[in-house]
Enzyme design. Structure first.
Site, short mmCIF file in Angstrom:
data_model
loop_
_atom_site.label_atom_id
_atom_site.label_comp_id
_atom_site.label_asym_id
_atom_site.label_seq_id
_atom_site.Cartn_x
_atom_site.Cartn_y
_atom_site.Cartn_z
N VAL A 91 0.78 -1.21 -0.14
CA VAL A 91 -0.15 -0.08 -0.08
C VAL A 91 0.89 1.23 -0.08
CG1 VAL A 91 -1.81 1.15 1.34
CG2 VAL A 91 -1.92 -1.05 1.25
N CYS A 92 2.04 1.25 0.70
CA CYS A 92 2.65 2.29 0.85
C CYS A 92 3.18 2.90 -0.39
CB CYS A 92 4.12 1.91 1.73
SG CYS A 92 3.75 1.32 3.13
N PRO A 93 3.68 2.30 -1.45
CA PRO A 93 4.13 3.03 -2.79
C PRO A 93 2.94 3.62 -3.38
CG PRO A 93 4.14 0.68 -3.06
CD PRO A 93 4.19 0.83 -1.49
#
Length: 187
Positions: A46-48
């Protein structure tokens, strides 16, 4: 306890920005609006998507005089490696702070006990170093840079227009409210 209306604590950290390693401290924020955008870890899922979304809106934040600081407990070296190997992360022009000693994550109360990772936390900080808004989401819930931009505009509007407040879903240019006895029970 909420961190809203509290001053950020002093910190010093190594960061990756514009192909260089730099040092950033709380003193660098003085007189500017800032967003601290915490995320669990580089090279994840999810972070990118979130960091890429913020990168896509970075020019809009810059026009508002806002600096973005993404923060994970990874090192500035890891940020560079991720930047060099991911097309999404390669778009990032804002500062990527490393927090391997957990100082910043602890200061903002987003460090997950026993895990060494930060929660998904977003903090809008005014030019006096005071936190004006926070948002914490669970691991699997990604954030939206468009809504963050809306919240920054609302925070800036309220700061420059004492006595006015921004209602739900407020967008720049829309009507605000002036709280008074006359409005009680009429909204």
């Amino acid at each position: 306890m909420s961190l809203v209306n509290t001053k950020i604590k002093p910190f010093k950290a190594q960061a990756f920005k514009d192909g260089k390693f730099i040092e950033v401290s709380d003193a660098d924020l003085a007189g500017k609006w800032s967003v601290f955008f915490f995320y669990p870890a580089d090279f994840t899922f999810v972070c990118p998507t979130e960091l890429g979304d913020v990168a896509d809106h970075y020019a809009e934040f810059q026009k508002l005089g806002v600096e973005i600081y993404s923060v994970s407990t990874d090192t500035h070296f890891t940020h560079k490696a991720w930047h060099d190997t991911s097309d999404t992360i390669a778009k990032i022009k804002y500062t990527m702070l490393g927090d391997p000693n957990h100082e910043i994550s602890t200061n903002f109360e987003v460090l997950r006990p026993g895990q060494g990772l930060a929660d998904r936390g977003t903090f809008i900080v005014d030019p006096n170093g005071v936190i004006q808004a926070t948002e914490i989401t669970a691991e699997g819930i990604g954030r939206d840079a468009s809504d963050l931009l809306r919240k920054v505009k609302a925070a800036q509007y309220v700061a420059s227009h004492p006595g006015e407040v921004c209602p739900a879903k407020w967008q720049e240019g829309e009507k605000t409210l002036a709280p008074s006895l006359d409005l009680v029970g009429k909204i």
